[in-house]
Design an enzyme around this catalytic site. Structure first.
Site, PDB file in Angstrom:
ATOM      1  N   ARG A  11      -1.909  -5.781  -8.683  1.00 23.76           N
ATOM      2  CA  ARG A  11      -0.897  -6.802  -8.410  1.00 23.76           C
ATOM      3  C   ARG A  11      -0.822  -7.851  -9.495  1.00 23.76           C
ATOM      4  NH1 ARG A  11      -3.114  -7.181  -2.441  1.00 23.76           N
ATOM      5  NH2 ARG A  11      -4.866  -6.502  -3.689  1.00 23.76           N
TER       6      ARG A  11
ATOM      7  N   LYS B  58     -16.907  -6.799   4.338  1.00 17.69           N
ATOM      8  CA  LYS B  58     -15.775  -7.467   5.003  1.00 17.69           C
ATOM      9  C   LYS B  58     -16.064  -7.587   6.488  1.00 17.69           C
ATOM     10  CE  LYS B  58     -12.274  -6.789   1.635  1.00 17.69           C
ATOM     11  NZ  LYS B  58     -11.020  -6.212   1.231  1.00 17.69           N
TER      12      LYS B  58
ATOM     13  N   HIS C 280       0.846  -1.207   0.000  1.00 16.54           N
ATOM     14  CA  HIS C 280       0.000   0.000   0.000  1.00 16.54           C
ATOM     15  C   HIS C 280       0.875   1.249   0.000  1.00 16.54           C
ATOM     16  CE1 HIS C 280      -3.130  -2.520   2.360  1.00 16.54           C
ATOM     17  NE2 HIS C 280      -3.632  -2.333   1.163  1.00 16.54           N
TER      18      HIS C 280
ATOM     19  N   SER D 214      -3.015  -7.425   2.793  1.00 16.57           N
ATOM     20  CA  SER D 214      -3.303  -7.358   4.232  1.00 16.57           C
ATOM     21  C   SER D 214      -3.636  -8.753   4.762  1.00 16.57           C
ATOM     22  CB  SER D 214      -4.472  -6.415   4.501  1.00 16.57           C
ATOM     23  OG  SER D 214      -4.160  -5.118   4.094  1.00 16.57           O
TER      24      SER D 214
HETATM   25  P1  ADP Z   1      -9.350  -4.108  -0.548  1.00 18.14           P
HETATM   26  O1  ADP Z   1      -9.914  -4.129   0.799  1.00 18.14           O
HETATM   27  O2  ADP Z   1     -10.173  -3.432  -1.602  1.00 18.14           O
HETATM   28  O3  ADP Z   1      -8.751  -5.429  -0.988  1.00 18.14           O
HETATM   29  P2  ADP Z   1      -6.840  -3.243   0.288  1.00 18.14           P
HETATM   30  O4  ADP Z   1      -6.883  -2.432   1.521  1.00 18.14           O
HETATM   31  O5  ADP Z   1      -6.298  -4.629   0.408  1.00 18.14           O
HETATM   32  O6  ADP Z   1      -8.193  -3.144  -0.434  1.00 18.14           O
HETATM   33  O7  ADP Z   1      -5.986  -2.501  -0.800  1.00 18.14           O
HETATM   34  C1  ADP Z   1      -6.305  -1.211  -1.226  1.00 18.14           C
HETATM   35  C2  ADP Z   1      -5.634  -0.912  -2.534  1.00 18.14           C
HETATM   36  O8  ADP Z   1      -4.244  -1.158  -2.443  1.00 18.14           O
HETATM   37  C3  ADP Z   1      -6.124  -1.749  -3.706  1.00 18.14           C
HETATM   38  O9  ADP Z   1      -6.133  -0.917  -4.850  1.00 18.14           O
HETATM   39  C4  ADP Z   1      -5.088  -2.784  -3.874  1.00 18.14           C
HETATM   40  O10 ADP Z   1      -4.989  -3.215  -5.207  1.00 18.14           O
HETATM   41  C5  ADP Z   1      -3.852  -2.010  -3.490  1.00 18.14           C
HETATM   42  N1  ADP Z   1      -2.826  -2.904  -2.994  1.00 18.14           N
HETATM   43  C6  ADP Z   1      -2.902  -3.711  -1.930  1.00 18.14           C
HETATM   44  N2  ADP Z   1      -1.766  -4.409  -1.777  1.00 18.14           N
HETATM   45  C7  ADP Z   1      -0.939  -4.011  -2.791  1.00 18.14           C
HETATM   46  C8  ADP Z   1       0.372  -4.374  -3.204  1.00 18.14           C
HETATM   47  N3  ADP Z   1       1.065  -5.311  -2.557  1.00 18.14           N
HETATM   48  N4  ADP Z   1       0.883  -3.756  -4.294  1.00 18.14           N
HETATM   49  C9  ADP Z   1       0.151  -2.836  -4.951  1.00 18.14           C
HETATM   50  N5  ADP Z   1      -1.087  -2.464  -4.635  1.00 18.14           N
HETATM   51  C10 ADP Z   1      -1.633  -3.041  -3.560  1.00 18.14           C
END
Ligand code: ADP
Length: 169
Positions: free
Chosen positions: A96, A46, A22, A134
């Site tokens: 990703r 969620k 992130h 996450s």
């Molecule tokens: P969600 O709850 O929608 O899955 P996240 O909090 O996991 O969202 O992630 C928010 C944003 O960050 C999304 O656009 C996701 O694609 C991006 N993201 C999460 N992890 C990564 C990563 N390792 N590399 C690039 N982008 C990421």
């Protein structure tokens, strides 16, 4: 620059917890845009998050402290509605893998339906973070694995403490 002409990136997500993946997208957005708003979405689909919204806000705040043009906010409404308060806002998301694309493509179409002015931009994940999410962090924390290189170092004690509490329940 007057605040009306500022180019704003909204980086939305659950951030449960914020990871280095992130932060990589947030940092790169901060180099491109005048201001970045990390928006923690109170997502009703969620269930049983690891951290409360207040805890997540506090953790994001600590992780972004060195970026002066980045701030954190929360939203309990649809992202396309939330974005209406800004004049020149763009949603920035990290991609990703191909599996992210399908979901994001669909979300983008929905957002466009609600707010046709709103654009979404995608930044490809840095190679070293393509595996990181996450949920990977939560899973590793539950098994007591080393979180170095996955989340900001200053947050590791908080995550370990929470995982310990969870293991007991
Ligand atoms: P969600 O709850 O929608 O899955 P996240 O909090 O996991 O969202 O992630 C928010 C944003 O960050 C999304 O656009 C996701 O694609 C991006 N993201 C999460 N992890 C990564 C990563 N390792 N590399 C690039 N982008 C990421």
């Amino acid at each position: 620059m007057n605040s009306d002409s500022k180019r704003i990136a909204i980086c939305p997500g659950s951030f449960d917890p914020i990871t280095l993946g992130h932060l990589n997208i947030i940092r790169r957005s901060a180099q491109i845009f005048d201001e970045v708003v990390v928006c923690i979405m109170q997502n009703s689909t969620k269930t049983s998050p690891m951290f409360s919204i207040d805890e997540r806000v506090e953790m994001v705040r600590r992780a972004i402290v060195r970026y002066p043009n980045v701030r954190v906010d929360t939203a309990s409404i649809l992202l396309a509605e939330y974005a209406r308060q800004f004049k020149h806002a763009v949603i920035v998301k990290g991609l990703r893998a191909a599996s992210d694309f399908e979901y994001e493509f669909q979300m983008n179409l929905i957002n466009k339906k609600i707010n046709p002015e709103l654009e979404t931009m995608f930044l490809t994940s840095s190679e070293k973070y393509t595996f990181l999410s996450s949920s990977v962090v939560r899973e590793m924390a539950m098994y007591g694995a080393d979180l170095t290189g996955l989340v900001p170092v200053e947050l590791i004690p908080d995550i370990e403490k929470k995982a310990k509490l969870w293991r007991k329940t």
